[in-house]
Design an enzyme around this catalytic site. Structure first.
Site, PDB file in Angstrom:
ATOM      1  N   THR A 108      68.098 -57.547  33.704  1.00  0.00           N
ATOM      2  CA  THR A 108      68.544 -57.202  35.056  1.00  0.00           C
ATOM      3  C   THR A 108      67.979 -55.875  35.511  1.00  0.00           C
ATOM      4  O   THR A 108      67.893 -54.944  34.721  1.00  0.00           O
ATOM      5  CB  THR A 108      70.082 -57.050  35.010  1.00  0.00           C
ATOM      6  OG1 THR A 108      70.628 -58.299  34.673  1.00  0.00           O
ATOM      7  CG2 THR A 108      70.660 -56.528  36.307  1.00  0.00           C
ATOM      8  N   GLY A 121      76.759 -59.481  30.344  1.00  0.00           N
ATOM      9  CA  GLY A 121      77.654 -59.075  31.422  1.00  0.00           C
ATOM     10  C   GLY A 121      79.133 -59.156  31.129  1.00  0.00           C
ATOM     11  O   GLY A 121      79.923 -58.346  31.619  1.00  0.00           O
ATOM     12  N   THR A 177      73.026 -53.251  32.197  1.00  0.00           N
ATOM     13  CA  THR A 177      72.234 -54.443  31.901  1.00  0.00           C
ATOM     14  C   THR A 177      72.627 -54.944  30.509  1.00  0.00           C
ATOM     15  O   THR A 177      73.073 -54.161  29.674  1.00  0.00           O
ATOM     16  CB  THR A 177      70.718 -54.155  31.988  1.00  0.00           C
ATOM     17  OG1 THR A 177      69.994 -55.324  31.603  1.00  0.00           O
ATOM     18  CG2 THR A 177      70.291 -53.000  31.100  1.00  0.00           C
ATOM     19  N   GLY A 178      72.469 -56.239  30.309  1.00  0.00           N
ATOM     20  CA  GLY A 178      72.856 -56.818  29.023  1.00  0.00           C
ATOM     21  C   GLY A 178      73.918 -57.884  29.227  1.00  0.00           C
ATOM     22  O   GLY A 178      74.069 -58.408  30.334  1.00  0.00           O
ATOM     23  N   SER A 180      63.936 -62.640  34.722  1.00  0.00           N
ATOM     24  CA  SER A 180      65.378 -62.377  34.704  1.00  0.00           C
ATOM     25  C   SER A 180      65.929 -61.944  36.056  1.00  0.00           C
ATOM     26  O   SER A 180      67.108 -61.597  36.165  1.00  0.00           O
ATOM     27  CB  SER A 180      65.695 -61.321  33.649  1.00  0.00           C
ATOM     28  OG  SER A 180      64.804 -60.250  33.786  1.00  0.00           O
ATOM     29  N   THR A 223      69.951 -59.798  39.589  1.00  0.00           N
ATOM     30  CA  THR A 223      69.680 -60.551  38.351  1.00  0.00           C
ATOM     31  C   THR A 223      69.719 -62.061  38.585  1.00  0.00           C
ATOM     32  O   THR A 223      70.343 -62.539  39.534  1.00  0.00           O
ATOM     33  CB  THR A 223      70.754 -60.197  37.286  1.00  0.00           C
ATOM     34  OG1 THR A 223      70.362 -60.720  36.025  1.00  0.00           O
ATOM     35  CG2 THR A 223      72.118 -60.744  37.634  1.00  0.00           C
ATOM     36  N   ARG A 253      78.521 -69.740  36.032  1.00  0.00           N
ATOM     37  CA  ARG A 253      78.829 -68.454  35.381  1.00  0.00           C
ATOM     38  C   ARG A 253      78.291 -67.283  36.226  1.00  0.00           C
ATOM     39  O   ARG A 253      77.182 -67.305  36.714  1.00  0.00           O
ATOM     40  CB  ARG A 253      78.196 -68.428  33.995  1.00  0.00           C
ATOM     41  CG  ARG A 253      78.421 -67.127  33.201  1.00  0.00           C
ATOM     42  CD  ARG A 253      77.270 -66.163  33.365  1.00  0.00           C
ATOM     43  NE  ARG A 253      77.397 -64.986  32.504  1.00  0.00           N
ATOM     44  CZ  ARG A 253      76.629 -63.911  32.604  1.00  0.00           C
ATOM     45  NH1 ARG A 253      75.699 -63.843  33.538  1.00  0.00           N
ATOM     46  NH2 ARG A 253      76.787 -62.891  31.791  1.00  0.00           N
ATOM     47  N   VAL A 254      79.118 -66.256  36.376  1.00  0.00           N
ATOM     48  CA  VAL A 254      78.698 -65.027  37.043  1.00  0.00           C
ATOM     49  C   VAL A 254      78.951 -63.879  36.070  1.00  0.00           C
ATOM     50  O   VAL A 254      80.008 -63.811  35.439  1.00  0.00           O
ATOM     51  CB  VAL A 254      79.502 -64.809  38.346  1.00  0.00           C
ATOM     52  CG1 VAL A 254      79.232 -63.433  38.929  1.00  0.00           C
ATOM     53  CG2 VAL A 254      79.146 -65.890  39.374  1.00  0.00           C
TER      54      VAL A 254
HETATM   55  N1  ASP Z   1      73.948 -58.382  33.020  1.00  0.00           N
HETATM   56  C1  ASP Z   1      73.344 -59.634  33.371  1.00  0.00           C
HETATM   57  C2  ASP Z   1      74.365 -60.712  33.342  1.00  0.00           C
HETATM   58  O1  ASP Z   1      75.214 -60.704  32.480  1.00  0.00           O
HETATM   59  C3  ASP Z   1      72.232 -60.029  32.478  1.00  0.00           C
HETATM   60  C4  ASP Z   1      71.255 -58.955  32.102  1.00  0.00           C
HETATM   61  O2  ASP Z   1      71.418 -57.799  32.315  1.00  0.00           O
HETATM   62  O3  ASP Z   1      70.261 -59.276  31.554  1.00  0.00           O
HETATM   63  O4  ASP Z   1      74.283 -61.626  34.115  1.00  0.00           O
END
Ligand code: ASP
Length: 325
Positions: free
Chosen positions: A183, A237, A234-235, A81, A201, A211-212
């Site tokens: 991330t 986004g 994290t998670g 990741s 990440t 995509r960002v």
């Molecule tokens: N936050 C990151 C994103 O949305 C992904 C992640 O944390 O796993 O790109």
């Protein structure tokens, strides 16, 4: 008092002041700093913390610590990741996002970068060598090349295989898939009392091309205020961007909340915006550190853990509290 007496008095006084001055100097050199350094990072990132800790424990700068820490998973092909080995977007392209911020609100960020293993270091140079905060795509890559970074293939055989497998059904379910988005956000307080943070990440696996997420967005995936504290995320986004999550947490701390209370309030706000039904499936977590070295963490679901390194807790992985169990 005659001329000679006053001269003698002056000499006595100046010898006394010189002695006091030297003592103060010696004392300042010998007295250990009152600030205990600490570094925290999202997920089970003990190697990243160890790299950051090497710097902090030698009285180094928190900015160097977070950069060096973030570079560890960026270089690890097994970490799918972040950086090299990151899972690609739905077109099979690995695109990376990262940012970095110091105690004086200097910050740098790159997004949608392809072919460079260490976006966090490119972000740091955006901060230090350009008049800008954020460079994306081709522009960021052009800048990286100009700074001596080498372009390389980041798609490992394993990640390519996983992507080809995904293509068979091509189902994008970002809502509750912790294994596919881990991330690293990393926050540090150094022995001079300075805070810094970094976030890096490869984004959500199989995202749309272009995509960002939150990770390179200052205020969403990371925010640092040297007078108050720092937060990272994290998670999924899109959810953090919606509530400017990391900035929200720092502002809550500024208004007196502990890092734990601030993370909980941000997650609750996010859930109330999304509604319980949808939020149940969301994987989102925040991690915060204040100026006094206190830590907080909170997530929607109960899969989030973070790693802490301080003189009292060296490289310990801790399970976060969560809204849903
Ligand atoms: N936050 C990151 C994103 O949305 C992904 C992640 O944390 O796993 O790109």
């Amino acid at each position: 008092m005659n001329k000679f007496d006053s001269r003698r008095k002056f000499l006595k006084l100046s010898t006394f002041s010189t002695a006091i001055f030297s003592l103060t100097k010696i004392f300042a050199q010998k007295t250990p700093s009152l600030v205990k350094p600490i570094v925290v990072s999202t997920w089970r990132n003990t190697d990243a913390n160890a790299a950051a800790w090497n710097i902090l424990s030698a009285a180094g700068r928190s900015l160097d610590a977070v950069e060096q820490g973030a570079r560890v998973p960026e270089a690890n092909p097994k970490d799918t990741s972040v950086g090299y080995g990151g899972l690609p977007d739905r077109e099979g392209v690995v695109t990376l996002d990262a940012c970095i911020m110091d105690e004086k609100s200097n910050c740098g960020s790159v997004a949608f970068v392809q072919g460079f293993k260490h976006p966090v270091s490119i972000a740091r140079l955006v901060m230090e060598k350009t008049p800008h905060v954020m460079l994306v795509g081709k522009g960021a890559e052009q800048f990286a090349l100009s700074q001596g970074f080498k372009k390389e293939n980041l798609l490992t055989k394993e990640s390519e295989k996983a992507w080809k497998e995904w293509l068979k059904k091509s189902e994008y379910k970002p809502y509750h898939n912790p294994g596919q988005h881990d991330t690293i956000g990393i926050l540090a307080l150094d022995s001079n009392g300075n805070l810094s943070g970094a976030c890096t990440t490869s984004g959500m696996a199989y995202k749309m091309h272009g995509r960002v997420g939150d990770s390179p967005i200052i205020g969403a995936g990371l925010y640092v205020d040297g007078e108050v504290g720092a937060a990272t995320a994290t998670g999924v986004g899109e959810e953090m961007i919606r509530i400017a999550g990391s900035h929200t947490i720092v502002e809550l701390m500024r208004n007196g909340r502990s890092p734990q209370e601030a993370c909980e309030e941000a997650i609750k706000r996010l859930i109330s915006k999304r509604g319980e039904e949808k939020a149940k499936e969301l994987s989102v977590a925040f991690l915060a550190l204040n100026k006094n070295g206190e830590v907080g963490a909170y997530s929607t679901n109960n899969v989030f853990e973070y790693t802490i390194s301080s003189p009292d807790q060296l490289h310990q992985v801790i399970k976060s509290k969560s809204y849903y169990n």
